[in-house]
Write a protein that holds these residues in place. Sequence first.
Motif, PDB file in Angstrom:
ATOM      1  N   THR A 170      30.415  33.823  29.504  1.00 12.02           N
ATOM      2  CA  THR A 170      31.819  33.434  29.482  1.00 12.02           C
ATOM      3  C   THR A 170      32.140  32.502  30.643  1.00 12.02           C
ATOM      4  OG1 THR A 170      32.334  35.574  28.509  1.00 12.02           O
ATOM      5  CG2 THR A 170      34.170  34.323  29.381  1.00 12.02           C
ATOM      6  N   MET A 171      31.547  32.752  31.793  1.00 10.57           N
ATOM      7  CA  MET A 171      31.781  31.883  32.943  1.00 10.57           C
ATOM      8  C   MET A 171      31.220  30.488  32.694  1.00 10.57           C
ATOM      9  SD  MET A 171      31.166  32.814  36.846  1.00 10.57           S
ATOM     10  CE  MET A 171      32.050  31.963  38.106  1.00 10.57           C
ATOM     11  N   CYS A 172      30.095  30.407  32.025  1.00 10.07           N
ATOM     12  CA  CYS A 172      29.526  29.093  31.725  1.00 10.07           C
ATOM     13  C   CYS A 172      30.331  28.347  30.668  1.00 10.07           C
ATOM     14  CB  CYS A 172      28.084  29.242  31.256  1.00 10.07           C
ATOM     15  SG  CYS A 172      26.961  29.759  32.546  1.00 10.07           S
ATOM     16  N   LEU A 173      30.918  29.072  29.713  1.00  9.51           N
ATOM     17  CA  LEU A 173      31.669  28.415  28.644  1.00  9.51           C
ATOM     18  C   LEU A 173      33.076  28.013  29.072  1.00  9.51           C
ATOM     19  CD1 LEU A 173      30.622  30.539  25.559  1.00  9.51           C
ATOM     20  CD2 LEU A 173      29.837  28.267  26.207  1.00  9.51           C
ATOM     21  N   LYS A 174      33.684  28.738  29.983  1.00  9.47           N
ATOM     22  CA  LYS A 174      35.061  28.456  30.417  1.00  9.47           C
ATOM     23  C   LYS A 174      35.068  27.872  31.822  1.00  9.47           C
ATOM     24  CE  LYS A 174      36.840  30.264  26.746  1.00  9.47           C
ATOM     25  NZ  LYS A 174      37.524  29.461  25.762  1.00  9.47           N
TER      26      LYS A 174
ATOM     27  N   LEU B 265      41.412  30.174  36.521  1.00  7.99           N
ATOM     28  CA  LEU B 265      41.825  31.564  36.375  1.00  7.99           C
ATOM     29  C   LEU B 265      40.843  32.349  35.506  1.00  7.99           C
ATOM     30  CD1 LEU B 265      43.921  33.713  36.983  1.00  7.99           C
ATOM     31  CD2 LEU B 265      45.144  32.992  34.941  1.00  7.99           C
ATOM     32  N   LEU B 266      40.370  31.747  34.426  1.00  9.18           N
ATOM     33  CA  LEU B 266      39.378  32.433  33.588  1.00  9.18           C
ATOM     34  C   LEU B 266      38.052  32.609  34.318  1.00  9.18           C
ATOM     35  CD1 LEU B 266      40.013  30.898  30.083  1.00  9.18           C
ATOM     36  CD2 LEU B 266      40.549  33.186  30.891  1.00  9.18           C
ATOM     37  N   MET B 267      37.710  31.653  35.170  1.00 10.52           N
ATOM     38  CA  MET B 267      36.485  31.807  35.952  1.00 10.52           C
ATOM     39  C   MET B 267      36.613  32.954  36.951  1.00 10.52           C
ATOM     40  SD  MET B 267      35.205  27.923  36.597  1.00 10.52           S
ATOM     41  CE  MET B 267      33.910  28.439  37.679  1.00 10.52           C
ATOM     42  N   LEU B 268      37.780  33.096  37.565  1.00 10.90           N
ATOM     43  CA  LEU B 268      37.985  34.213  38.491  1.00 10.90           C
ATOM     44  C   LEU B 268      37.954  35.553  37.762  1.00 10.90           C
ATOM     45  CD1 LEU B 268      40.750  32.828  40.855  1.00 10.90           C
ATOM     46  CD2 LEU B 268      38.391  33.349  41.430  1.00 10.90           C
ATOM     47  N   LEU B 269      38.542  35.604  36.570  1.00 11.00           N
ATOM     48  CA  LEU B 269      38.514  36.849  35.801  1.00 11.00           C
ATOM     49  C   LEU B 269      37.096  37.228  35.377  1.00 11.00           C
ATOM     50  CD1 LEU B 269      41.684  36.512  33.587  1.00 11.00           C
ATOM     51  CD2 LEU B 269      41.261  38.184  35.371  1.00 11.00           C
ATOM     52  N   THR B 270      36.314  36.253  34.947  1.00 11.75           N
ATOM     53  CA  THR B 270      34.937  36.577  34.568  1.00 11.75           C
ATOM     54  C   THR B 270      34.092  36.929  35.783  1.00 11.75           C
ATOM     55  OG1 THR B 270      34.361  34.235  34.591  1.00 11.75           O
ATOM     56  CG2 THR B 270      34.982  35.189  32.479  1.00 11.75           C
TER      57      THR B 270
ATOM     58  N   GLU C 237      35.248  38.556  38.382  1.00 15.49           N
ATOM     59  CA  GLU C 237      35.593  39.958  38.643  1.00 15.49           C
ATOM     60  C   GLU C 237      34.934  40.889  37.625  1.00 15.49           C
ATOM     61  OE1 GLU C 237      37.173  41.326  41.220  1.00 15.49           O
ATOM     62  OE2 GLU C 237      37.170  39.331  42.078  1.00 15.49           O
ATOM     63  N   PHE C 238      34.817  40.443  36.379  1.00 16.61           N
ATOM     64  CA  PHE C 238      34.125  41.239  35.368  1.00 16.61           C
ATOM     65  C   PHE C 238      32.651  41.401  35.720  1.00 16.61           C
ATOM     66  CE2 PHE C 238      31.858  41.584  31.295  1.00 16.61           C
ATOM     67  CZ  PHE C 238      32.436  42.754  30.830  1.00 16.61           C
ATOM     68  N   MET C 239      32.038  40.337  36.231  1.00 19.43           N
ATOM     69  CA  MET C 239      30.642  40.425  36.636  1.00 19.43           C
ATOM     70  C   MET C 239      30.470  41.342  37.843  1.00 19.43           C
ATOM     71  SD  MET C 239      29.549  36.463  36.053  1.00 19.43           S
ATOM     72  CE  MET C 239      28.089  36.574  37.023  1.00 19.43           C
ATOM     73  N   VAL C 240      31.418  41.315  38.769  1.00 19.18           N
ATOM     74  CA  VAL C 240      31.359  42.223  39.920  1.00 19.18           C
ATOM     75  C   VAL C 240      31.530  43.667  39.458  1.00 19.18           C
ATOM     76  CG1 VAL C 240      32.630  42.901  42.001  1.00 19.18           C
ATOM     77  CG2 VAL C 240      32.042  40.529  41.633  1.00 19.18           C
ATOM     78  N   LEU C 241      32.419  43.882  38.486  1.00 16.25           N
ATOM     79  CA  LEU C 241      32.595  45.223  37.938  1.00 16.25           C
ATOM     80  C   LEU C 241      31.329  45.710  37.240  1.00 16.25           C
ATOM     81  CD1 LEU C 241      34.702  47.468  37.496  1.00 16.25           C
ATOM     82  CD2 LEU C 241      35.185  46.382  35.307  1.00 16.25           C
ATOM     83  N   SER C 242      30.646  44.819  36.530  1.00 16.36           N
ATOM     84  CA  SER C 242      29.398  45.223  35.881  1.00 16.36           C
ATOM     85  C   SER C 242      28.310  45.506  36.919  1.00 16.36           C
ATOM     86  CB  SER C 242      28.938  44.162  34.894  1.00 16.36           C
ATOM     87  OG  SER C 242      28.555  42.992  35.563  1.00 16.36           O
ATOM     88  N   LEU C 243      28.274  44.728  38.004  1.00 18.67           N
ATOM     89  CA  LEU C 243      27.325  45.023  39.078  1.00 18.67           C
ATOM     90  C   LEU C 243      27.620  46.369  39.730  1.00 18.67           C
ATOM     91  CD1 LEU C 243      26.864  41.603  40.873  1.00 18.67           C
ATOM     92  CD2 LEU C 243      25.164  42.878  39.591  1.00 18.67           C
ATOM     93  N   PHE C 244      28.904  46.687  39.887  1.00 21.24           N
ATOM     94  CA  PHE C 244      29.274  47.987  40.431  1.00 21.24           C
ATOM     95  C   PHE C 244      28.821  49.108  39.503  1.00 21.24           C
ATOM     96  CE2 PHE C 244      32.388  51.462  40.751  1.00 21.24           C
ATOM     97  CZ  PHE C 244      32.120  51.861  42.047  1.00 21.24           C
ATOM     98  N   PHE C 245      28.977  48.899  38.200  1.00 20.79           N
ATOM     99  CA  PHE C 245      28.525  49.888  37.224  1.00 20.79           C
ATOM    100  C   PHE C 245      27.011  50.081  37.305  1.00 20.79           C
ATOM    101  CE2 PHE C 245      27.249  50.870  32.783  1.00 20.79           C
ATOM    102  CZ  PHE C 245      27.811  52.133  32.720  1.00 20.79           C
ATOM    103  N   GLY C 246      26.274  48.972  37.453  1.00 23.03           N
ATOM    104  CA  GLY C 246      24.823  49.078  37.604  1.00 23.03           C
ATOM    105  C   GLY C 246      24.422  49.777  38.891  1.00 23.03           C
TER     106      GLY C 246
ATOM    107  N   GLY D 276      38.150  39.158  45.550  1.00 19.72           N
ATOM    108  CA  GLY D 276      39.196  38.913  44.563  1.00 19.72           C
ATOM    109  C   GLY D 276      40.480  38.418  45.187  1.00 19.72           C
ATOM    110  N   ALA D 277      40.865  38.991  46.312  1.00 14.65           N
ATOM    111  CA  ALA D 277      42.082  38.547  46.994  1.00 14.65           C
ATOM    112  C   ALA D 277      41.935  37.122  47.514  1.00 14.65           C
ATOM    113  CB  ALA D 277      42.409  39.499  48.138  1.00 14.65           C
ATOM    114  N   LEU D 278      40.769  36.784  48.025  1.00 13.59           N
ATOM    115  CA  LEU D 278      40.528  35.422  48.506  1.00 13.59           C
ATOM    116  C   LEU D 278      40.578  34.426  47.350  1.00 13.59           C
ATOM    117  CD1 LEU D 278      39.720  33.602  50.898  1.00 13.59           C
ATOM    118  CD2 LEU D 278      37.350  34.016  50.233  1.00 13.59           C
ATOM    119  N   GLY D 279      39.981  34.772  46.224  1.00 11.53           N
ATOM    120  CA  GLY D 279      40.001  33.889  45.058  1.00 11.53           C
ATOM    121  C   GLY D 279      41.413  33.668  44.541  1.00 11.53           C
TER     122      GLY D 279
END
Length: 96
Positions: free
Chosen positions: A19-23, A28-33, A35-44, A70-73
């Motif tokens: 998603t980050m590569c496509l958008k 804003l969409l890059m920041l959201l993706t 954060e999604f990747m950071v959340l997935s890393l946290f899950f891992g 996230g706050a800096l972004g």
Amino acid sequence: MLVYGFMFFIFMYFTGLLTMCLKCSHLLLMLLTLEFMVLSLFFGLVIFILTFMYESYFLMIFLSLSVCEGALGLSILVSMVRMYGNDYFNSFSILW
């Protein structure tokens, strides 16, 4: 059960990466993706640390640093929108 958790983590991470590569033109969409990747890393990391019974203090440090990221972004996004009027990369004269 553990294998499914790792497979879900890998699926989440690569979905965010795709998603980050496509958008890549909308900040804003890059920041959201991101954060999604950071959340997935946290899950891992949670799966890995709970599997091998390590100390979980690293998870708190990781969460603290990801919140700071996230706050800096978001602050950079707000300053760019105030300066340029939108958050598309094509409208910035710096990148031309």
